[in-house]
Design an enzyme around this catalytic site. Structure first.
Site, mmCIF file in Angstrom:
data_model
loop_
_atom_site.group_PDB
_atom_site.id
_atom_site.type_symbol
_atom_site.label_atom_id
_atom_site.label_comp_id
_atom_site.label_asym_id
_atom_site.label_seq_id
_atom_site.Cartn_x
_atom_site.Cartn_y
_atom_site.Cartn_z
ATOM 1 N N GLU A 47 0.855 -1.201 0.000
ATOM 2 C CA GLU A 47 0.000 0.000 0.000
ATOM 3 C C GLU A 47 0.891 1.252 0.000
ATOM 4 O OE1 GLU A 47 -1.667 0.807 3.881
ATOM 5 O OE2 GLU A 47 -3.448 1.771 3.030
ATOM 6 N N ASN A 111 -6.979 6.066 -1.989
ATOM 7 C CA ASN A 111 -5.876 5.162 -1.691
ATOM 8 C C ASN A 111 -6.066 3.976 -2.653
ATOM 9 O OD1 ASN A 111 -4.070 3.347 -0.555
ATOM 10 N ND2 ASN A 111 -4.582 3.890 1.555
ATOM 11 N N LYS A 128 -9.427 1.901 -2.210
ATOM 12 C CA LYS A 128 -9.695 1.396 -0.849
ATOM 13 C C LYS A 128 -11.079 1.806 -0.337
ATOM 14 C CE LYS A 128 -7.209 1.291 3.622
ATOM 15 N NZ LYS A 128 -5.935 1.739 4.226
ATOM 16 N N GLU A 147 -5.778 8.836 7.628
ATOM 17 C CA GLU A 147 -6.301 8.393 6.328
ATOM 18 C C GLU A 147 -7.687 8.966 6.048
ATOM 19 O OE1 GLU A 147 -5.804 4.522 4.486
ATOM 20 O OE2 GLU A 147 -4.802 3.877 6.301
ATOM 21 N N CYS A 173 -4.965 -2.952 2.802
ATOM 22 C CA CYS A 173 -4.704 -2.869 4.241
ATOM 23 C C CYS A 173 -5.930 -3.119 5.114
ATOM 24 C CB CYS A 173 -4.042 -1.538 4.579
ATOM 25 S SG CYS A 173 -3.296 -1.634 6.215
ATOM 26 N N ASN A 198 0.089 -1.149 5.407
ATOM 27 C CA ASN A 198 0.973 -0.392 6.323
ATOM 28 C C ASN A 198 0.297 -0.488 7.681
ATOM 29 O OD1 ASN A 198 3.065 1.823 4.978
ATOM 30 N ND2 ASN A 198 1.398 1.296 3.592
#
Ligand code: CDT
Length: 310
Positions: A47, A111, A128, A147, A173, A198
Site C-alpha cells: 500500500e 488510496n 480502498k 487516512e 490494508c 501499512n
C-alpha cells in the site's frame, strides 16, 4: 493441466519522508529484477508504495498535500517501472495515492492499487473502501493515522479481473480485516487476492492489541483465503519509518488457509511461491461451493457463474 502462476510478495522496508519517487522506484526495480530472475509472473508491492506513509502528518496546504499523490499512472517517475516490467515480461501490482478529477471537474483523493499485466498494460484498479484512522488533527497521539482526512472511500467496491490465467482481485490494508472484502470477491469466483498494507505496531485507541498485530494480520487473511477458496497475498511496508514501527510478515496464503511463503525480515525482501490456481477448486467445489451451500437469499449476495468450475 495445472494453472500455475509464480507470485512474489515484494515487501518494502521504511521509506523516509525525504526519499524521492525516483529513489523508491529504484528499490522497486531491484525487487522486480529479483522476482524476474526467480521466475515470477507477478510481483506485488505494498500500500502507498511510492512514498513514506504521509497520513501520519496533518497537512493543511493543498499544494503540499497533492505532492503525495499521483495524477497519472504511469507518471514521469513510475514509467521506468512499467517499461522494465514489460521488458522482463513480469506483471505487478502497486499501491499509491491517487488524485482523480471526475467529469464535473471535482477532484477526488483515493488510496489506490493497480494490477498491471506482463505487457505493461493496466488491467484493473481498486480504490480502498475501508478507510481507517481519524478525520481530524489529534496532535496528542504519539503519531497520527489521518487516512480519513486524506482519502475518500472508493466508489466501486470489490471487483475481480480475468488476468494471469485466473480471476484476480485487490484489497488494501484495513480492508483485509473485514470478512465481506473476501466474500464479495469470493462470490465472483476470485482465485487470487492481492493486498498491500501499512500496519503500525502501536494502536493508540487500544494498546492491548499491539502484541496481537502479527496474529490478527495472519488470522484475517488466512481465514479469508480458506472461507472463499482463494489464494491471498499480503504485502507489508514494514520496519521503523519516521519513528513509527510497522508490521512486516508479508505472506502468500493458500486456499487451505496455510502459509506457503513468508518474509522473514522487516526490510526490502521478496517471498515467492508458485500457485496452482486450479487448487482453489478443492475448496470452491466442496465445503465452499457457494452455488450449492451459500444462503444467498438471506443476504442479498449472489454468486456469479465461474468459468473454471469443474
Ligand atoms: N493502512 C491501514 O489501513 N492500516 C490499518 C491500521 C489502522 S490503525 C488506525 C490496518 O488495518 O492495518
Amino acid at each position: 493441466m495445472a494453472r500455475d502462476i509464480t507470485v512474489g510478495a515484494a515487501q518494502m522496508g521504511p521509506i523516509s519522508r525525504g526519499e524521492s519517487r525516483t529513489e523508491v522506484v529504484d528499490r522497486l526495480l531491484s525487487l522486480l529484477e529479483t522476482g524476474a530472475q526467480r521466475g515470477c509472473d507477478l510481483v506485488v508491492f505494498p500500500e502507498l508504495t511510492l512514498t513514506t506513509f504521509f497520513p501520519r502528518w496533518f497537512l493543511t496546504d493543498n499544494v503540499e498535500i497533492d505532492r503525495w499523490f499521483e495524477s497519472e499512472m504511469p507518471g514521469p517517475e513510475t514509467k521506468l517501472l512499467f517499461d522494465r516490467a514489460a521488458e522482463l515480461g513480469v506483471g505487478f501490482s502497486l499501491g499509491y495515492a491517487e488524485i482523480f478529477v471526475d467529469g464535473d471537474g471535482i477532484k477526488h483523493h483515493y488510496n489506490t492499487q493497480i494490477l498491471v499485466e506482463r505487457d505493461g498494460s493496466v488491467v484493473g484498479k481498486y480504490r480502498k473502501v475501508h478507510v481507517p484512522g481519524h478525520e481530524h488533527d489529534e496532535p496528542d497521539r504519539p503519531f497520527q493515522h489521518l487516512e480519513r482526512y486524506y482519502f475518500e472511500p472508493g466508489p466501486s467496491g470489490f471487483e475481480v479481473w480475468n488476468a494471469f490465467g485466473g480471476v484476480i482481485g485487490m484489497a488494501i490494508c484495513n480492508d483485509r480485516r473485514w470478512s465481506e472484502t473476501y466474500r464479495v470477491m469470493g462470490l465472483q469466483g476470485v482465485e487470487l487476492i492481492l493486498i498491500g498494507y501499512n500496519t503500525p505496531l502501536h494502536y493508540s485507541p487500544d494498546p492491548q492489541q499491539n502484541a496481537l498485530a502479527g496474529f490478527h494480520n495472519h488470522l484475517v487473511m488466512q481465514s479469508g483465503a480458506y472461507q472463499n477458496g482463494t489464494y491471498v497475498v499480503g504485502v507489508a511496508k514494514g520496519g521503523i519509518e519516521e519513528g513509527v514501527d510497522s508490521l512486516a510478515q508479508s505472506v502468500i496464503i493458500a486456499p487451505s488457509g496455510q502459509i506457503k511463503a513468508q518474509c522473514i525480515t522487516t526490510g526490502d525482501e521478496i517471498a515467492i511461491a508458485t500457485l496452482d490456481l486450479d487448487y482453489c477448486d478443492f475448496y470452491k467445489n466442496t465445503l465452499f461451493d457457494f452455488d450449492r451451500y451459500h444462503q444467498s437469499q438471506h443476504f442479498g449476495l449472489i454468486s456469479q457463474p465461474r468459468e473454471h468450475k469443474r
